[in-house]
Design a protein around this motif. Structure first.
Motif, PDB file in Angstrom:
ATOM      1  N   VAL A   1       7.679   6.235 -12.648  1.00  0.00           N
ATOM      2  CA  VAL A   1       9.175   6.353 -12.485  1.00  0.00           C
ATOM      3  C   VAL A   1       9.668   7.769 -11.762  1.00  0.00           C
ATOM      4  O   VAL A   1      11.108   7.861 -11.607  1.00  0.00           O
ATOM      5  N   ALA A   2       8.464   8.129 -11.787  1.00  0.00           N
ATOM      6  CA  ALA A   2       8.578   9.775 -11.094  1.00  0.00           C
ATOM      7  C   ALA A   2       9.217   9.886  -9.475  1.00  0.00           C
ATOM      8  O   ALA A   2      10.292  10.295  -9.040  1.00  0.00           O
TER       9      ALA A   2
ATOM     10  N   PRO B   1       1.164  -1.201  -0.131  1.00  0.00           N
ATOM     11  CA  PRO B   1       0.212   0.483  -0.100  1.00  0.00           C
ATOM     12  C   PRO B   1       0.690   1.760   0.160  1.00  0.00           C
ATOM     13  O   PRO B   1       0.691   2.132  -0.324  1.00  0.00           O
ATOM     14  N   ASP B   2       1.589   1.797   0.688  1.00  0.00           N
ATOM     15  CA  ASP B   2       2.658   2.569   0.674  1.00  0.00           C
ATOM     16  C   ASP B   2       3.492   1.907   0.075  1.00  0.00           C
ATOM     17  O   ASP B   2       4.972   1.890   0.406  1.00  0.00           O
ATOM     18  N   TRP B   3       3.570   1.989  -1.542  1.00  0.00           N
ATOM     19  CA  TRP B   3       4.294   1.807  -2.299  1.00  0.00           C
ATOM     20  C   TRP B   3       5.972   3.080  -2.628  1.00  0.00           C
ATOM     21  O   TRP B   3       6.912   2.841  -3.298  1.00  0.00           O
ATOM     22  N   THR B   4       5.686   4.201  -2.287  1.00  0.00           N
ATOM     23  CA  THR B   4       6.614   4.942  -2.128  1.00  0.00           C
ATOM     24  C   THR B   4       7.266   4.331  -1.428  1.00  0.00           C
ATOM     25  O   THR B   4       9.088   4.756  -1.503  1.00  0.00           O
ATOM     26  N   SER B   5       6.943   4.853   0.398  1.00  0.00           N
ATOM     27  CA  SER B   5       8.095   4.621   1.017  1.00  0.00           C
ATOM     28  C   SER B   5       8.817   3.163   0.798  1.00  0.00           C
ATOM     29  O   SER B   5      10.305   2.359   0.578  1.00  0.00           O
ATOM     30  N   ALA B   6       8.264   1.867  -0.197  1.00  0.00           N
ATOM     31  CA  ALA B   6       9.263   1.084  -0.816  1.00  0.00           C
ATOM     32  C   ALA B   6       9.883   0.790  -1.735  1.00  0.00           C
ATOM     33  O   ALA B   6      11.407   0.480  -1.578  1.00  0.00           O
ATOM     34  N   ILE B   7       9.321   1.725  -2.737  1.00  0.00           N
ATOM     35  CA  ILE B   7      11.083   2.307  -3.725  1.00  0.00           C
ATOM     36  C   ILE B   7      11.967   3.128  -2.975  1.00  0.00           C
ATOM     37  O   ILE B   7      13.353   2.934  -3.120  1.00  0.00           O
ATOM     38  N   ARG B   8      11.559   3.897  -1.462  1.00  0.00           N
ATOM     39  CA  ARG B   8      12.629   4.887  -1.326  1.00  0.00           C
ATOM     40  C   ARG B   8      13.860   4.149  -0.575  1.00  0.00           C
ATOM     41  O   ARG B   8      14.466   3.837  -0.607  1.00  0.00           O
ATOM     42  N   LYS B   9      13.211   2.392   0.085  1.00  0.00           N
ATOM     43  CA  LYS B   9      14.076   1.940   0.937  1.00  0.00           C
ATOM     44  C   LYS B   9      14.514   1.536  -0.247  1.00  0.00           C
ATOM     45  O   LYS B   9      16.321   0.627  -0.233  1.00  0.00           O
ATOM     46  N   ALA B  10      14.271   0.519  -1.330  1.00  0.00           N
ATOM     47  CA  ALA B  10      15.190  -0.287  -2.143  1.00  0.00           C
ATOM     48  C   ALA B  10      15.909   0.560  -2.712  1.00  0.00           C
ATOM     49  O   ALA B  10      17.363   0.066  -3.159  1.00  0.00           O
ATOM     50  N   ALA B  11      15.984   2.179  -2.595  1.00  0.00           N
ATOM     51  CA  ALA B  11      16.797   2.734  -3.161  1.00  0.00           C
ATOM     52  C   ALA B  11      18.087   3.146  -2.576  1.00  0.00           C
ATOM     53  O   ALA B  11      18.649   3.049  -2.926  1.00  0.00           O
ATOM     54  N   GLN B  12      17.589   3.499  -1.171  1.00  0.00           N
ATOM     55  CA  GLN B  12      18.670   3.212  -0.177  1.00  0.00           C
ATOM     56  C   GLN B  12      19.666   2.457   0.496  1.00  0.00           C
ATOM     57  O   GLN B  12      20.213   2.415   0.353  1.00  0.00           O
ATOM     58  N   LEU B  13      18.732   0.901  -0.096  1.00  0.00           N
ATOM     59  CA  LEU B  13      19.488  -0.428  -0.332  1.00  0.00           C
ATOM     60  C   LEU B  13      20.691  -0.610  -1.290  1.00  0.00           C
ATOM     61  O   LEU B  13      21.454  -1.403  -1.808  1.00  0.00           O
TER      62      LEU B  13
ATOM     63  N   LEU C   1      17.725   7.750  -8.358  1.00  0.00           N
ATOM     64  CA  LEU C   1      18.043   6.896  -9.515  1.00  0.00           C
ATOM     65  C   LEU C   1      17.929   7.063 -10.770  1.00  0.00           C
ATOM     66  O   LEU C   1      17.004   7.431 -11.020  1.00  0.00           O
ATOM     67  N   ILE C   2      18.703   6.437 -11.444  1.00  0.00           N
ATOM     68  CA  ILE C   2      18.976   6.963 -13.067  1.00  0.00           C
ATOM     69  C   ILE C   2      17.719   6.003 -13.768  1.00  0.00           C
ATOM     70  O   ILE C   2      18.624   5.115 -14.151  1.00  0.00           O
ATOM     71  N   VAL C   3      16.418   6.217 -14.646  1.00  0.00           N
ATOM     72  CA  VAL C   3      16.317   5.008 -15.040  1.00  0.00           C
ATOM     73  C   VAL C   3      16.896   4.320 -16.077  1.00  0.00           C
ATOM     74  O   VAL C   3      17.033   5.517 -17.241  1.00  0.00           O
ATOM     75  N   GLU C   4      17.266   3.338 -16.711  1.00  0.00           N
ATOM     76  CA  GLU C   4      18.251   3.494 -18.219  1.00  0.00           C
ATOM     77  C   GLU C   4      17.232   2.202 -19.256  1.00  0.00           C
ATOM     78  O   GLU C   4      17.305   2.083 -19.737  1.00  0.00           O
ATOM     79  N   GLU C   5      16.106   1.537 -17.950  1.00  0.00           N
ATOM     80  CA  GLU C   5      14.848   0.915 -19.693  1.00  0.00           C
ATOM     81  C   GLU C   5      14.113   0.809 -19.129  1.00  0.00           C
ATOM     82  O   GLU C   5      14.091   1.264 -17.998  1.00  0.00           O
ATOM     83  N   ASN C   6      12.641   0.950 -19.244  1.00  0.00           N
ATOM     84  CA  ASN C   6      10.831   1.392 -18.914  1.00  0.00           C
ATOM     85  C   ASN C   6      10.901   1.191 -20.256  1.00  0.00           C
ATOM     86  O   ASN C   6      10.783   1.107 -21.306  1.00  0.00           O
ATOM     87  N   TRP C   7      10.397  -0.909 -19.805  1.00  0.00           N
ATOM     88  CA  TRP C   7       9.940  -1.330 -20.802  1.00  0.00           C
ATOM     89  C   TRP C   7       8.718  -1.627 -20.217  1.00  0.00           C
ATOM     90  O   TRP C   7       8.566  -2.872 -19.815  1.00  0.00           O
ATOM     91  N   GLN C   8       7.692  -1.189 -21.077  1.00  0.00           N
ATOM     92  CA  GLN C   8       5.970  -2.095 -21.434  1.00  0.00           C
ATOM     93  C   GLN C   8       5.530  -2.922 -22.509  1.00  0.00           C
ATOM     94  O   GLN C   8       5.577  -2.352 -23.322  1.00  0.00           O
ATOM     95  N   PRO C   9       5.749  -4.468 -22.403  1.00  0.00           N
ATOM     96  CA  PRO C   9       5.509  -5.706 -23.268  1.00  0.00           C
ATOM     97  C   PRO C   9       4.286  -4.841 -23.985  1.00  0.00           C
ATOM     98  O   PRO C   9       3.634  -4.611 -22.840  1.00  0.00           O
TER      99      PRO C   9
ATOM    100  N   ARG D   1      19.672   2.721 -11.957  1.00  0.00           N
ATOM    101  CA  ARG D   1      20.550   2.857 -11.194  1.00  0.00           C
ATOM    102  C   ARG D   1      21.121   3.688 -10.643  1.00  0.00           C
ATOM    103  O   ARG D   1      20.555   4.830 -11.130  1.00  0.00           O
ATOM    104  N   LYS D   2      21.682   3.838  -9.207  1.00  0.00           N
ATOM    105  CA  LYS D   2      22.208   4.666  -8.488  1.00  0.00           C
ATOM    106  C   LYS D   2      23.272   5.306  -8.776  1.00  0.00           C
ATOM    107  O   LYS D   2      24.631   4.619  -9.277  1.00  0.00           O
ATOM    108  N   PRO D   3      24.141   6.632  -9.572  1.00  0.00           N
ATOM    109  CA  PRO D   3      24.742   7.098  -9.995  1.00  0.00           C
ATOM    110  C   PRO D   3      26.390   7.388  -8.767  1.00  0.00           C
ATOM    111  O   PRO D   3      25.504   7.130  -7.648  1.00  0.00           O
TER     112      PRO D   3
END
Ligand SMILES: C[S@@+](CC[C@H](N)C(=O)[O-])C[C@H]1O[C@@H](n2cnc3c(N)ncnc32)[C@H](O)[C@@H]1O
Length: 206
Positions: A176-177, A118-130, A184-192, A203-205
């Motif tokens: 993406v935002a 449900p708090d998907w933005t926090s999940a992304i924040r944590k993934a970025a920290q990791l 992080l910088i999005v290098e691949e953004n693929w939607q079949p 990628r994290k710079p």
């Protein structure tokens, strides 16, 4: 019931036995991920389910810790690893919230999980920290953009059912935002074509 270990335990046997929804797209996602991995890398997968994806990537990195909060899913992964002599994948029963961000990793994978949190933005924040500088975050996330109107209506109904996990209404642009907001910088953004999941490598710079 929402997105709880109890729900996933209930369906784990069926989930493990079910084939992937689209083998060709799955293989393409594996291939795109593999191209970005390096043999000396340390990787984690959060919400690894049966562990099949982690085990498939095992020959391409040094070590993988595969996390899931559902024990029976992990048992499948452990048994497969033992049967196939795969020694560089460790399965750990833990939720995203339990994972300590003191250590960062070369690759962080979250596949078919973010939209269930449900708090998907926090999940992304944590993934970025990791994710360590120079490392990658890989996700495959259901977004609402390509969902036919009828499907969106079904989703609204499904979200009312207390027995199923709620699916967050995330647009591809918002996803993406949020990833980029966390550095992080999005290098691949693929939607079949015709597919409701967006596959991203960011990628994290350094
Ligand atoms: C739809 S399955 C995807 C499994 C696998 N990543 C795949 O692509 O086949 C979602 C998995 O995420 C796990 N999960 C959901 N939320 C989680 C959380 N907050 N922490 C850890 N695992 C979670 C569930 O137990 C389940 O195994």
């Amino acid at each position: 019931m929402a997105n709880t270990p109890f729900f996933w335990k209930l369906i784990s046997r069926n989930y493990i036995a079910s084939p992937v929804a689209n083998e060709e797209i799955y293989q393409e996602k594996l291939e795109r991920t593999r191209r970005a991995l390096r043999p000396d890398w340390s990787m984690i997968e959060i919400g690894c389910g049966s562990g099949n994806t982690a085990l498939t990537h095992a020959p391409y990195v040094k070590h993988i810790t595969a996390y899931d909060f559902c024990g029976p899913m992990l048992e499948h992964g452990r048994t497969r690893a033992a049967n196939e002599g795969i020694e560089n994948v460790e399965f750990v029963e833990a939720s995203l919230d339990d994972i300590d961000t003191k250590t960062s990793f070369d690759a962080v994978l979250m596949l078919s999980v973010i939209h269930l949190i449900p708090d998907w933005t926090s999940a992304i924040r944590k993934a970025a920290q990791l994710t360590r500088p120079g490392g990658i975050f890989v996700s495959s996330t259901v977004t609402i953009d390509t969902m036919p109107t009828k499907m969106r209506a079904v989703l609204s109904l499904v979200n009312l059912l207390p027995v199923l996990p709620t699916v967050a209404r995330i647009s591809r642009a918002a996803l993406v935002a949020e990833i980029e907001k966390n550095g992080l910088i999005v290098e691949e953004n693929w939607q079949p074509e015709g597919h409701d999941s967006v596959f991203i490598i960011a990628r994290k710079p350094t």
